[in-house]
Motif scaffolding. Structure first.
Motif, PDB file in Angstrom:
ATOM      1  N   ARG A 214     -43.887  29.452 -45.251  1.00  0.00           N
ATOM      2  CA  ARG A 214     -44.269  30.759 -44.710  1.00  0.00           C
ATOM      3  C   ARG A 214     -45.092  30.609 -43.433  1.00  0.00           C
ATOM      4  NH1 ARG A 214     -48.265  31.950 -47.536  1.00  0.00           N
ATOM      5  NH2 ARG A 214     -49.761  32.112 -45.824  1.00  0.00           N
ATOM      6  N   ILE A 215     -46.027  29.688 -43.457  1.00  0.00           N
ATOM      7  CA  ILE A 215     -46.886  29.472 -42.295  1.00  0.00           C
ATOM      8  C   ILE A 215     -46.087  28.934 -41.108  1.00  0.00           C
ATOM      9  CG2 ILE A 215     -48.787  28.065 -41.400  1.00  0.00           C
ATOM     10  CD1 ILE A 215     -50.059  28.274 -44.190  1.00  0.00           C
ATOM     11  N   VAL A 219     -45.533  30.694 -37.439  1.00  0.00           N
ATOM     12  CA  VAL A 219     -45.905  30.036 -36.186  1.00  0.00           C
ATOM     13  C   VAL A 219     -44.710  29.983 -35.236  1.00  0.00           C
ATOM     14  CG1 VAL A 219     -46.583  27.824 -35.157  1.00  0.00           C
ATOM     15  CG2 VAL A 219     -47.806  28.686 -37.157  1.00  0.00           C
ATOM     16  N   TYR A 220     -43.536  29.658 -35.778  1.00  0.00           N
ATOM     17  CA  TYR A 220     -42.328  29.623 -34.950  1.00  0.00           C
ATOM     18  C   TYR A 220     -41.988  31.022 -34.434  1.00  0.00           C
ATOM     19  CZ  TYR A 220     -37.457  29.269 -33.539  1.00  0.00           C
ATOM     20  OH  TYR A 220     -36.291  29.340 -32.811  1.00  0.00           O
ATOM     21  N   GLU A 221     -42.114  32.015 -35.285  1.00  0.00           N
ATOM     22  CA  GLU A 221     -41.856  33.404 -34.875  1.00  0.00           C
ATOM     23  C   GLU A 221     -42.766  33.807 -33.721  1.00  0.00           C
ATOM     24  OE1 GLU A 221     -42.745  37.734 -36.844  1.00  0.00           O
ATOM     25  OE2 GLU A 221     -41.820  36.234 -38.158  1.00  0.00           O
ATOM     26  N   ASN A 222     -44.030  33.418 -33.805  1.00  0.00           N
ATOM     27  CA  ASN A 222     -44.985  33.704 -32.723  1.00  0.00           C
ATOM     28  C   ASN A 222     -44.577  32.994 -31.436  1.00  0.00           C
ATOM     29  OD1 ASN A 222     -46.549  35.272 -34.412  1.00  0.00           O
ATOM     30  ND2 ASN A 222     -48.020  33.657 -34.867  1.00  0.00           N
ATOM     31  N   PHE A 395     -64.340  36.227 -37.183  1.00  0.00           N
ATOM     32  CA  PHE A 395     -63.261  36.282 -36.194  1.00  0.00           C
ATOM     33  C   PHE A 395     -62.419  35.017 -36.336  1.00  0.00           C
ATOM     34  CE2 PHE A 395     -66.255  39.243 -34.610  1.00  0.00           C
ATOM     35  CZ  PHE A 395     -65.632  40.072 -33.685  1.00  0.00           C
ATOM     36  N   ALA A 396     -61.130  35.138 -36.052  1.00  0.00           N
ATOM     37  CA  ALA A 396     -60.248  33.970 -36.047  1.00  0.00           C
ATOM     38  C   ALA A 396     -59.129  34.206 -35.059  1.00  0.00           C
ATOM     39  CB  ALA A 396     -59.677  33.714 -37.445  1.00  0.00           C
ATOM     40  N   ASP A 397     -58.558  33.130 -34.563  1.00  0.00           N
ATOM     41  CA  ASP A 397     -57.381  33.243 -33.701  1.00  0.00           C
ATOM     42  C   ASP A 397     -56.160  33.548 -34.561  1.00  0.00           C
ATOM     43  OD1 ASP A 397     -58.413  32.550 -30.969  1.00  0.00           O
ATOM     44  OD2 ASP A 397     -59.047  30.753 -32.051  1.00  0.00           O
ATOM     45  N   LYS A 398     -55.094  33.994 -33.936  1.00  0.00           N
ATOM     46  CA  LYS A 398     -53.882  34.374 -34.682  1.00  0.00           C
ATOM     47  C   LYS A 398     -53.369  33.239 -35.550  1.00  0.00           C
ATOM     48  CE  LYS A 398     -50.534  36.187 -32.424  1.00  0.00           C
ATOM     49  NZ  LYS A 398     -49.572  36.458 -31.310  1.00  0.00           N
ATOM     50  N   GLU A 399     -53.433  32.019 -35.035  1.00  0.00           N
ATOM     51  CA  GLU A 399     -52.875  30.893 -35.769  1.00  0.00           C
ATOM     52  C   GLU A 399     -53.928  29.955 -36.343  1.00  0.00           C
ATOM     53  OE1 GLU A 399     -49.773  29.029 -33.514  1.00  0.00           O
ATOM     54  OE2 GLU A 399     -48.577  30.866 -33.398  1.00  0.00           O
ATOM     55  N   SER A 400     -55.158  30.441 -36.456  1.00  0.00           N
ATOM     56  CA  SER A 400     -56.169  29.679 -37.190  1.00  0.00           C
ATOM     57  C   SER A 400     -55.743  29.603 -38.653  1.00  0.00           C
ATOM     58  CB  SER A 400     -57.536  30.378 -37.107  1.00  0.00           C
ATOM     59  OG  SER A 400     -57.998  30.481 -35.787  1.00  0.00           O
ATOM     60  N   LEU A 401     -56.048  28.493 -39.299  1.00  0.00           N
ATOM     61  CA  LEU A 401     -55.764  28.352 -40.734  1.00  0.00           C
ATOM     62  C   LEU A 401     -57.017  28.683 -41.530  1.00  0.00           C
ATOM     63  CD1 LEU A 401     -53.747  25.014 -40.786  1.00  0.00           C
ATOM     64  CD2 LEU A 401     -52.844  27.312 -41.127  1.00  0.00           C
ATOM     65  N   THR A 402     -56.872  29.526 -42.543  1.00  0.00           N
ATOM     66  CA  THR A 402     -58.032  29.893 -43.340  1.00  0.00           C
ATOM     67  C   THR A 402     -57.600  30.213 -44.764  1.00  0.00           C
ATOM     68  OG1 THR A 402     -60.060  31.222 -43.316  1.00  0.00           O
ATOM     69  CG2 THR A 402     -58.010  32.360 -42.754  1.00  0.00           C
ATOM     70  N   LEU A 566     -63.938  19.643 -55.174  1.00  0.00           N
ATOM     71  CA  LEU A 566     -63.679  19.755 -53.740  1.00  0.00           C
ATOM     72  C   LEU A 566     -63.097  21.107 -53.407  1.00  0.00           C
ATOM     73  CD1 LEU A 566     -61.951  16.380 -52.827  1.00  0.00           C
ATOM     74  CD2 LEU A 566     -64.340  16.992 -52.523  1.00  0.00           C
ATOM     75  N   MET A 567     -63.439  21.583 -52.215  1.00  0.00           N
ATOM     76  CA  MET A 567     -62.786  22.723 -51.604  1.00  0.00           C
ATOM     77  C   MET A 567     -62.230  22.182 -50.296  1.00  0.00           C
ATOM     78  SD  MET A 567     -65.833  25.390 -52.340  1.00  0.00           S
ATOM     79  CE  MET A 567     -66.250  25.846 -54.032  1.00  0.00           C
ATOM     80  N   TYR A 568     -60.964  21.787 -50.308  1.00  0.00           N
ATOM     81  CA  TYR A 568     -60.461  20.928 -49.238  1.00  0.00           C
ATOM     82  C   TYR A 568     -59.021  21.262 -48.919  1.00  0.00           C
ATOM     83  CZ  TYR A 568     -60.456  16.428 -46.690  1.00  0.00           C
ATOM     84  OH  TYR A 568     -60.425  15.454 -45.727  1.00  0.00           O
ATOM     85  N   TYR A 569     -58.706  21.354 -47.604  1.00  0.00           N
ATOM     86  CA  TYR A 569     -57.328  21.548 -47.140  1.00  0.00           C
ATOM     87  C   TYR A 569     -57.150  20.760 -45.847  1.00  0.00           C
ATOM     88  CZ  TYR A 569     -52.908  23.592 -45.768  1.00  0.00           C
ATOM     89  OH  TYR A 569     -51.590  23.747 -45.408  1.00  0.00           O
ATOM     90  N   PRO A 570     -56.783  19.464 -45.943  1.00  0.00           N
ATOM     91  CA  PRO A 570     -56.779  18.586 -44.767  1.00  0.00           C
ATOM     92  C   PRO A 570     -55.461  18.512 -44.015  1.00  0.00           C
ATOM     93  CG  PRO A 570     -56.404  17.280 -46.708  1.00  0.00           C
ATOM     94  CD  PRO A 570     -56.487  18.723 -47.168  1.00  0.00           C
ATOM     95  N   TYR A 571     -54.514  19.419 -44.276  1.00  0.00           N
ATOM     96  CA  TYR A 571     -53.190  19.284 -43.683  1.00  0.00           C
ATOM     97  C   TYR A 571     -53.112  19.886 -42.291  1.00  0.00           C
ATOM     98  CZ  TYR A 571     -52.152  18.257 -48.542  1.00  0.00           C
ATOM     99  OH  TYR A 571     -52.163  17.711 -49.801  1.00  0.00           O
ATOM    100  N   GLU A 572     -52.278  19.266 -41.456  1.00  0.00           N
ATOM    101  CA  GLU A 572     -52.036  19.740 -40.100  1.00  0.00           C
ATOM    102  C   GLU A 572     -50.798  20.635 -40.087  1.00  0.00           C
ATOM    103  OE1 GLU A 572     -53.695  19.137 -37.262  1.00  0.00           O
ATOM    104  OE2 GLU A 572     -55.190  17.734 -38.020  1.00  0.00           O
ATOM    105  N   ILE A 573     -50.812  21.636 -39.207  1.00  0.00           N
ATOM    106  CA  ILE A 573     -49.650  22.508 -39.031  1.00  0.00           C
ATOM    107  C   ILE A 573     -49.141  22.348 -37.607  1.00  0.00           C
ATOM    108  CG2 ILE A 573     -48.803  24.874 -39.018  1.00  0.00           C
ATOM    109  CD1 ILE A 573     -49.485  23.854 -41.775  1.00  0.00           C
TER     110      ILE A 573
END
Length: 573
Positions: A214-215, A219-222, A395-402, A566-573
């Motif tokens: 989905r993410i 990102v590709y659609e954007n 605030f966040a950018d459109k493609e910030s991951l959260t 842990l509260m962790y999400y180390p993946y790159e997009i």
């Protein structure tokens, strides 16, 4: 056997000494170089002539962590906020005719590209031009290129173009782990909490695939929409060309034919055309600007940078970016004690980490006597979002991951490896669950259940913090939690953040809310001492010694990323 033992000890001793000597000379070299730079005559501020072009180098890192230890001896490097401000100043500077950006080898993240892109759009509203040059273009640097007036590539078939949909691969290690005898017991709370699944599964889970697909699709659609708008190309036609592979392993002539670039010209010819002496680096421009027009109003907004993994304690692992309650408190208290600072902005770039450290920092933010706004950069997920939820506005950018509201624990186990090495480990135990964190004892279902219940409490606490801070009903929050990751533009619709915007948007909003007519921005940078810097260099040396001394177990036990929630999400997009 005795002789072999002596030889083994001699070899280990020699390796340790060689490692020490090598690292010593590395440290000594850095110190000597730093002192030389510090004592050498400082370069005079370059004179900026009329009709100059501001040159942005995107192959270097513009820090957002508030400190660069190597600048202790040679200060003067600029950070990302100063980069943004330089574009603002160039827009109204009569000496600056335009901006030139070489996008080759750009290391900007998606959030930074968004924020610079918006700045370039503002800049172009004047009569000044933005020129983009790239010898090799892909999705990441082309999306920034479209914000220029002119995109230039060299007229060479060896110049590469790779514009595509997306491709992502993730290694899964379960079979290798089984073969070697090193296993991980991963305890997730949240069906979509994917961190660590590649250690215990041999393929991607349905939940992770759904979330990440989905993410990536969004990102590709954007990407398609932005290119279509900025280059005035039909969206459907552009999408078909890309997905049909016409722009993969393509050439500059292909892009020129499809109106995706404007000119074929070698870089040296472009520079000669504009005048070699008419280009001014952003570093020289910032230095000159600060010397000439350093605005310093009494009322201020403070910026604190939080970048890297979240740890309970600083384990001295070199210069790797990290966030700890102690380091945060030092900067936060300075901002609170400064009477001129009326509000504080936290610029967060963190995939999360220690649950305990996240909660401690959250509590400090929540109880702040001064308003605290959050600016999410590339990522503020899991523990990074936990911290963010303590702010009054996010605030966040459109493609910030959260998002990524969930909890996970990783418990490594080398029981099978020890057996394969024919090592006999004798243990003494008193008390149920006393061996629950052992690397070599059997990890039982009862152990798993015990840790799951503990993590479940941490997860519920996470939910309660977000529910209270963001005013989201618990039943609604549960639907968007479970470890699900969201882009900024999705998060604003479901209430996890307040607005889409970058660092400067956050600053402007706070100034407006606080009714500050004129104010300065003060960056609360880490105050590094030479002792701390040397200790940072010594961190890797201690790690080598510990490994050679077979103190691996103790080091892992002290690492926040193992055993503990842990509260962790180390993946790159």
């Amino acid at each position: 056997m005795f002789i072999f033992k002596i030889l083994k000890n001699i070899v280990i001793f020699l390796i340790k000494q060689i490692a020490k000597i090598c690292l010593f000379f590395v440290i000594l070299g850095v110190i000597i170089l730093g002192i030389f730079n510090y004592l050498s005559p400082k370069k005079e501020v370059a004179e900026i002539r009329n009709n100059s072009y501001l040159q942005l180098d995107l192959s270097r890192k513009y820090n957002e962590n508030g400190v660069n230890p190597l600048e202790y001896f040679n200060p003067g490097g600029i950070d990302f906020y100063q980069l943004l401000k330089s574009i603002d100043k160039a827009k109204i500077d009569p000496r600056i005719k335009g901006i030139f950006i070489n996008v080759d080898e750009s290391i900007l993240n998606r959030a930074q590209i968004e924020e610079i892109g918006e700045k370039l759009k503002e800049f172009r509203k004047t009569s000044k031009k933005v020129y983009i040059y790239g010898a090799n273009l892909d999705n990441k640097n082309y999306i920034l290129s479209v914000y220029g007036d002119k995109i230039i590539m060299p007229p060479s078939a060896s110049s590469t173009v790779n514009l595509t949909g997306y491709f992502m691969e993730t290694p899964y290690f379960k079979k290798l782990s089984d073969l070697v005898g090193v296993k991980f017991n991963v305890i997730h709370v949240g069906d979509y909490k994917s961190y660590g699944e590649n250690y215990v599964k041999d393929k991607m889970s349905k939940e992770y695939k759904e979330n990440i697909s989905r993410i990536l699709d969004k990102v590709y659609e954007n990407f398609i929409k932005t290119v279509s708008i900025e280059r005035k190309i039909d969206e459907k036609t552009l999408n078909e060309r890309i997905l049909n592979g016409k722009l993969m392993v393509a050439t500059p002539k292909d892009l020129l034919k499809y109106n995706m670039i404007d000119k074929l010209q070698y870089l040296e010819d472009f520079i000669k055309e504009k005048g070699k002496d008419n280009f001014v680096s952003v570093d020289d421009y910032v230095k000159e600007g600060l010397v000439r027009k350093g605005e310093n109003y009494k009322e201020k907004i403070g910026i604190i940078y939080l970048e890297g993994e979240i740890h309970y304690k600083d384990n001295g692992s070199g210069f790797k970016d990290k966030i700890t309650p102690e380091s945060f408190e030092e900067k936060f208290n300075r901002a609170l004690e400064d009477k001129d600072i009326k509000g504080i902005i936290l610029r967060i770039n963190s995939p999360g980490g220690s649950a305990l450290a996240s909660d401690i920092i959250y509590n400090q933010i929540k109880n702040s006597p001064k308003p605290v706004y959050i600016s999410i950069g590339k990522v503020a997920a899991s523990g990074g979002y936990y911290i963010s939820s303590g702010g009054s506005k996010i605030f966040a950018d459109k493609e910030s991951l959260t998002g990524s509201i969930g909890v996970v624990s990783l418990i490594p186990n080398v029981e099978e490896l020890v057996k394969k090495l024919d090592i006999n480990l004798e243990s003494l135990q008193k008390g149920k669950y006393a061996s629950i964190y052992s690397l070599t004892s059997k990890f039982t279902e009862e152990d798993r259940e015990k840790l799951y219940r503990s993590n479940e409490l941490v997860y519920k606490e996470f939910l309660n913090r977000v529910s209270t801070s963001r005013n989201i009903k618990m039943e609604d929050l549960e639907k968007i939690a479970q470890g699900k990751v969201w882009l900024g533009e999705e998060a604003v619709k479901i209430g996890l953040i307040d607005k889409i915007g970058g660092l400067e948007d956050t600053i402007k909003e706070m100034g407006k809310d606080l009714k500050l007519s004129k104010y300065s921005v003060k960056e609360m940078k880490t105050q590094e001492s030479i002792n701390n810097i040397l200790n940072s260099y010594m961190g890797p040396m201690m790690t080598v010694q510990d490994i050679l001394s077979l103190k691996i177990n103790k080091k892992i036990e002290k690492n926040d990323l193992y055993f503990k929630p842990l509260m962790y999400y180390p993946y790159e997009i």
